[in-house]
Each structure stands twice: as C-alpha cells, then as structure tokens.
Motif scaffolding. Sequence first.
Motif, PDB file in Angstrom:
ATOM      1  N   MET A  15       1.231  -1.146  -0.024  1.00 43.30           N
ATOM      2  CA  MET A  15      -0.061   0.493  -0.058  1.00 43.30           C
ATOM      3  C   MET A  15       1.200   1.219  -0.409  1.00 43.30           C
ATOM      4  O   MET A  15       2.548   1.084   0.630  1.00 43.30           O
ATOM      5  CB  MET A  15      -0.699   0.192   1.305  1.00 43.30           C
ATOM      6  CG  MET A  15      -2.180   1.375   0.948  1.00 43.30           C
ATOM      7  SD  MET A  15      -3.174   0.790   2.348  1.00 43.30           S
ATOM      8  CE  MET A  15      -2.831   1.469   3.892  1.00 43.30           C
ATOM      9  N   VAL A  16       0.475   2.490  -1.182  1.00 45.46           N
ATOM     10  CA  VAL A  16       1.752   3.702  -1.361  1.00 45.46           C
ATOM     11  C   VAL A  16       1.738   4.069   0.293  1.00 45.46           C
ATOM     12  O   VAL A  16       0.499   4.497   0.898  1.00 45.46           O
ATOM     13  CB  VAL A  16       0.651   4.481  -2.530  1.00 45.46           C
ATOM     14  CG1 VAL A  16       1.618   5.346  -2.540  1.00 45.46           C
ATOM     15  CG2 VAL A  16       1.371   3.426  -4.234  1.00 45.46           C
ATOM     16  N   THR A  69     -15.078   0.265   0.636  1.00 44.29           N
ATOM     17  CA  THR A  69     -14.108   0.463  -0.068  1.00 44.29           C
ATOM     18  C   THR A  69     -12.442  -0.268   0.332  1.00 44.29           C
ATOM     19  O   THR A  69     -12.126  -1.416  -0.608  1.00 44.29           O
ATOM     20  CB  THR A  69     -13.715   0.978  -0.694  1.00 44.29           C
ATOM     21  OG1 THR A  69     -14.764   2.082  -1.173  1.00 44.29           O
ATOM     22  CG2 THR A  69     -12.892   1.756  -2.200  1.00 44.29           C
ATOM     23  N   PRO A  70     -11.616  -0.137   1.171  1.00 41.43           N
ATOM     24  CA  PRO A  70     -10.573  -0.937   0.915  1.00 41.43           C
ATOM     25  C   PRO A  70     -10.735  -2.244   1.860  1.00 41.43           C
ATOM     26  O   PRO A  70      -9.898  -2.827   1.670  1.00 41.43           O
ATOM     27  CB  PRO A  70     -10.033  -0.117   2.588  1.00 41.43           C
ATOM     28  CG  PRO A  70     -10.688   1.179   2.970  1.00 41.43           C
ATOM     29  CD  PRO A  70     -11.637   0.517   2.150  1.00 41.43           C
ATOM     30  N   CYS A  76      -6.649  -0.276  -1.170  1.00 42.07           N
ATOM     31  CA  CYS A  76      -6.975   1.135  -1.189  1.00 42.07           C
ATOM     32  C   CYS A  76      -7.323   1.268   0.418  1.00 42.07           C
ATOM     33  O   CYS A  76      -6.626   0.976   1.369  1.00 42.07           O
ATOM     34  CB  CYS A  76      -8.525   0.892  -1.225  1.00 42.07           C
ATOM     35  SG  CYS A  76      -9.069   1.017  -3.260  1.00 42.07           S
ATOM     36  N   HIS A  77      -6.572   2.773   0.343  1.00 44.58           N
ATOM     37  CA  HIS A  77      -6.630   2.990   2.300  1.00 44.58           C
ATOM     38  C   HIS A  77      -8.093   3.630   2.787  1.00 44.58           C
ATOM     39  O   HIS A  77      -9.045   4.257   2.089  1.00 44.58           O
ATOM     40  CB  HIS A  77      -5.923   5.011   1.643  1.00 44.58           C
ATOM     41  CG  HIS A  77      -4.487   4.955   1.239  1.00 44.58           C
ATOM     42  ND1 HIS A  77      -4.205   4.375   0.329  1.00 44.58           N
ATOM     43  CD2 HIS A  77      -2.790   4.475   2.662  1.00 44.58           C
ATOM     44  CE1 HIS A  77      -2.424   4.823   0.404  1.00 44.58           C
ATOM     45  NE2 HIS A  77      -2.291   4.627   1.620  1.00 44.58           N
ATOM     46  N   PRO A  78      -7.776   2.938   4.049  1.00 44.90           N
ATOM     47  CA  PRO A  78      -9.206   3.544   5.118  1.00 44.90           C
ATOM     48  C   PRO A  78      -9.561   4.948   4.813  1.00 44.90           C
ATOM     49  O   PRO A  78      -8.263   6.103   4.769  1.00 44.90           O
ATOM     50  CB  PRO A  78      -9.285   3.336   5.523  1.00 44.90           C
ATOM     51  CG  PRO A  78      -8.065   2.896   5.866  1.00 44.90           C
ATOM     52  CD  PRO A  78      -7.047   2.788   4.881  1.00 44.90           C
ATOM     53  N   LEU A  79     -10.785   5.259   4.078  1.00 44.51           N
ATOM     54  CA  LEU A  79     -10.705   7.421   4.250  1.00 44.51           C
ATOM     55  C   LEU A  79     -12.268   7.417   5.525  1.00 44.51           C
ATOM     56  O   LEU A  79     -12.623   6.939   5.317  1.00 44.51           O
ATOM     57  CB  LEU A  79     -10.847   7.667   2.801  1.00 44.51           C
ATOM     58  CG  LEU A  79      -9.760   7.227   1.474  1.00 44.51           C
ATOM     59  CD1 LEU A  79     -10.229   7.560   0.317  1.00 44.51           C
ATOM     60  CD2 LEU A  79      -8.246   7.949   2.156  1.00 44.51           C
ATOM     61  N   GLN A 112      -4.962  12.617   2.040  1.00 45.76           N
ATOM     62  CA  GLN A 112      -3.900  12.349   0.859  1.00 45.76           C
ATOM     63  C   GLN A 112      -4.049  12.110  -0.003  1.00 45.76           C
ATOM     64  O   GLN A 112      -3.674  11.731  -0.574  1.00 45.76           O
ATOM     65  CB  GLN A 112      -2.708  12.247   2.153  1.00 45.76           C
ATOM     66  CG  GLN A 112      -3.236  13.009   3.513  1.00 45.76           C
ATOM     67  CD  GLN A 112      -1.912  12.938   4.703  1.00 45.76           C
ATOM     68  OE1 GLN A 112      -2.233  12.043   4.966  1.00 45.76           O
ATOM     69  NE2 GLN A 112      -1.212  13.425   4.476  1.00 45.76           N
ATOM     70  N   THR A 113      -5.405  11.112   0.087  1.00 47.60           N
ATOM     71  CA  THR A 113      -5.826  10.655  -1.036  1.00 47.60           C
ATOM     72  C   THR A 113      -6.843  10.375  -2.246  1.00 47.60           C
ATOM     73  O   THR A 113      -8.196  10.689  -1.094  1.00 47.60           O
ATOM     74  CB  THR A 113      -5.132   8.949  -1.110  1.00 47.60           C
ATOM     75  OG1 THR A 113      -4.555   7.928  -2.405  1.00 47.60           O
ATOM     76  CG2 THR A 113      -6.361   8.531  -0.397  1.00 47.60           C
ATOM     77  N   GLY A 114      -6.960  10.029  -3.173  1.00 45.76           N
ATOM     78  CA  GLY A 114      -8.584  10.361  -3.701  1.00 45.76           C
ATOM     79  C   GLY A 114      -9.663   9.724  -3.547  1.00 45.76           C
ATOM     80  O   GLY A 114      -9.295   8.610  -2.761  1.00 45.76           O
TER      81      GLY A 114
END
Length: 162
Positions: A15-16, A69-70, A76-79, A112-114
Amino acid sequence: MSELTHFNDQGRARMVDVSDKDETVRTAVARSSVLVNETIHRQISEGTNKKGDVFAVAQVAGIMAAKNTPQIIPMCHPLPLKGIDISFKWNVDEAAGHYEVLLEASVKTKGQTGVEMEALTAVSASALTIYDMCKAAGKEMIIGPTMLLEKTGGKSGDYKRD
C-alpha cells in the motif's frame, strides 16, 4: 515511464505511503448503468418489486460499499469520507424497448488520497443490488459500462471525462 508505486523493492504488492501528501478536498463521480426489461422497469417505477424499494436499497448498498472500499480493494486506504450520494435516472425509449437505469455516485473527502475507487465501488455495488433485487423478473440484465466521470484534488489535478 512512471514508477510502479504499488510494488516494493522485492516486486511484491504494497500500500502506497501517502503520509507526505498534502491533505486536500477530493471528490469523484462515477457512473454505471443497468439495462433491464419492461417488466423490471415497471416494477421499479411502480414500486411493485417483491423485495422492496429497489432504488432505496441500491442507494444504501452503494453508500455502504463506498465506506467499505478498503475491505474490497486491497490497496485502497481507509478514508474518512465526508459525503456520499447515489442518484438514479431512467433512459427509456419505449418504442425501441430500451429501459436503462443510469446510476451516479458522488464521493467527497478531505485527505491525502483520492476517492475514485470509492465512487466506482459505490456505483458498482448499487448496480449489482439492482440486479439482485430484480433477477426474478429477468436475468438478461446488462450492467455497465462503469466509468469515472470526474475527480478533483490531489497532485495529479482534476480530471473530467469528455
């Protein structure tokens, strides 16, 4: 050629790390469609589907999918999602026997991510829910195409499909 960001030095998935990215407002809108038969169109429009209000259930499914989604898409990052909306619109040509539901999912966060994957996951889950709720009236439904319509925020800038 750009660096493959989702692989570590050993060539394995990762994960990035987004910790150095600026926190900005980010939005995404995705679309899908479900081509249905006349019976399904009538059931949804008249509220006579035996499983209940198809669009209401599909809307909740889409919202839940965006939030999770994560858990579905591994990298995918948890947002902390700030807003999710799912809308439905009919594209009907009765003379041609064309009954299509157009679905759109809009997702927003400050992070910090889309949120492109959240919007795409939301609209996909909504479409699948329509299929599930209506399959007794016809299994020939066609889902898609599914696509990103637009996104805002982040280092890569804004995107809008032509």
